[in-house]
Design a protein around this motif. Structure first.
Motif, PDB file in Angstrom:
ATOM      1  N   UNK A  72      13.268  -5.347 -10.475  1.00 23.11           N
ATOM      2  CA  UNK A  72      14.720  -5.319 -10.693  1.00 23.11           C
ATOM      3  C   UNK A  72      15.269  -6.735 -10.752  1.00 23.11           C
ATOM      4  N   UNK A  73      14.821  -7.581  -9.827  1.00 23.89           N
ATOM      5  CA  UNK A  73      15.262  -8.973  -9.796  1.00 23.89           C
ATOM      6  C   UNK A  73      14.803  -9.721 -11.045  1.00 23.89           C
ATOM      7  N   UNK A 113      15.876   2.335 -18.214  1.00 19.36           N
ATOM      8  CA  UNK A 113      17.008   2.879 -17.480  1.00 19.36           C
ATOM      9  C   UNK A 113      16.618   3.693 -16.263  1.00 19.36           C
ATOM     10  N   UNK A 114      15.364   3.665 -15.874  1.00 18.18           N
ATOM     11  CA  UNK A 114      14.876   4.428 -14.724  1.00 18.18           C
ATOM     12  C   UNK A 114      14.751   3.501 -13.516  1.00 18.18           C
ATOM     13  N   UNK A 115      15.871   3.283 -12.833  1.00 18.39           N
ATOM     14  CA  UNK A 115      15.914   2.335 -11.725  1.00 18.39           C
ATOM     15  C   UNK A 115      15.085   2.820 -10.542  1.00 18.39           C
ATOM     16  N   UNK A 121       7.682   1.241  -8.364  1.00 17.05           N
ATOM     17  CA  UNK A 121       6.586   0.376  -8.801  1.00 17.05           C
ATOM     18  C   UNK A 121       6.630  -0.984  -8.116  1.00 17.05           C
ATOM     19  N   UNK A 122       7.783  -1.647  -8.124  1.00 11.72           N
ATOM     20  CA  UNK A 122       7.908  -2.939  -7.464  1.00 11.72           C
ATOM     21  C   UNK A 122       9.389  -3.319  -7.439  1.00 11.72           C
ATOM     22  N   UNK A 123       9.977  -3.460  -6.247  1.00  7.76           N
ATOM     23  CA  UNK A 123      11.392  -3.821  -6.173  1.00  7.76           C
ATOM     24  C   UNK A 123      11.706  -5.173  -6.812  1.00  7.76           C
ATOM     25  N   UNK A 177       7.506  -2.026 -13.527  1.00  4.49           N
ATOM     26  CA  UNK A 177       8.846  -1.998 -12.955  1.00  4.49           C
ATOM     27  C   UNK A 177       9.883  -2.537 -13.938  1.00  4.49           C
ATOM     28  N   UNK A 178       9.579  -3.656 -14.566  1.00  4.09           N
ATOM     29  CA  UNK A 178      10.509  -4.245 -15.544  1.00  4.09           C
ATOM     30  C   UNK A 178      10.693  -3.300 -16.736  1.00  4.09           C
TER      31      UNK A 178
END
Length: 158
Positions: free
Chosen positions: A97-98, A84-86, A92-94, A77-78
């Motif tokens: 993003x955090x 750049x693929x939000x 994968x895992x929200x 995810x990171x």
């Protein structure tokens, strides 16, 4: 900024409610570890976004049995965030993003402390309600990640 929150200063019910304060602190040495961690996450995330994922399997024994942890897919995810693929990062895992946003903010805070000798400090007291919300969010993330088991057991990003 060297203030403390004493229970006697808090209004009734303050133990239950989350509290957040932002200020500036001139001592950068106290927070260097957070910026260093952010620098490592950003450097490794960008490196993997450019050259591909490391060919090392870091999964625990439960992963092979199909039991996903809340952290499953966090690395992918990171890396997707730094590519750049939000939307893929969210799949994968929200929490990725955090992690990416906090890592960049921590690195920026470290650089601000190095060059300006002063940086912002966010102090958070989650309170009882905040801790309950955090536990419920982790349970919800665990359930969500288990629903994504088929995706998370694939080879993933390359």
């Amino acid at each position: 900024m060297t203030e403390t929150w004493a229970p006697s200063d808090a209004p009734p019910g303050a133990r239950w409610l989350p509290q957040a304060r932002i200020g500036f602190e001139s001592r950068n040495a106290r927070w260097w570890w957070l910026g260093a961690g952010g620098a490592v996450i950003v450097a490794v995330g960008v490196a993997m976004a450019v050259w591909g994922m490391f060919p090392v399997d870091l999964h625990g024994p439960t992963h092979d049995a199909g039991i996903m942890a809340p952290t499953c897919g966090l690395t992918r995810s990171v890396v997707a965030v730094f590519r750049g693929d939000i939307s893929m990062a969210w799949r994968y895992n929200p929490a990725g993003l955090l992690v990416a946003v906090v890592a960049v903010a921590a690195l920026a805070r470290l650089l601000a402390g190095v060059f300006v000798r002063c940086g912002p400090v966010l102090r958070v007291r989650p309170g009882r309600i905040g801790w309950m919300v955090l536990v419920l969010a982790l349970v919800a993330l665990e359930i969500r990640q288990q629903g994504q088991a088929e995706l998370l057991m694939t080879a993933g990003l390359r």
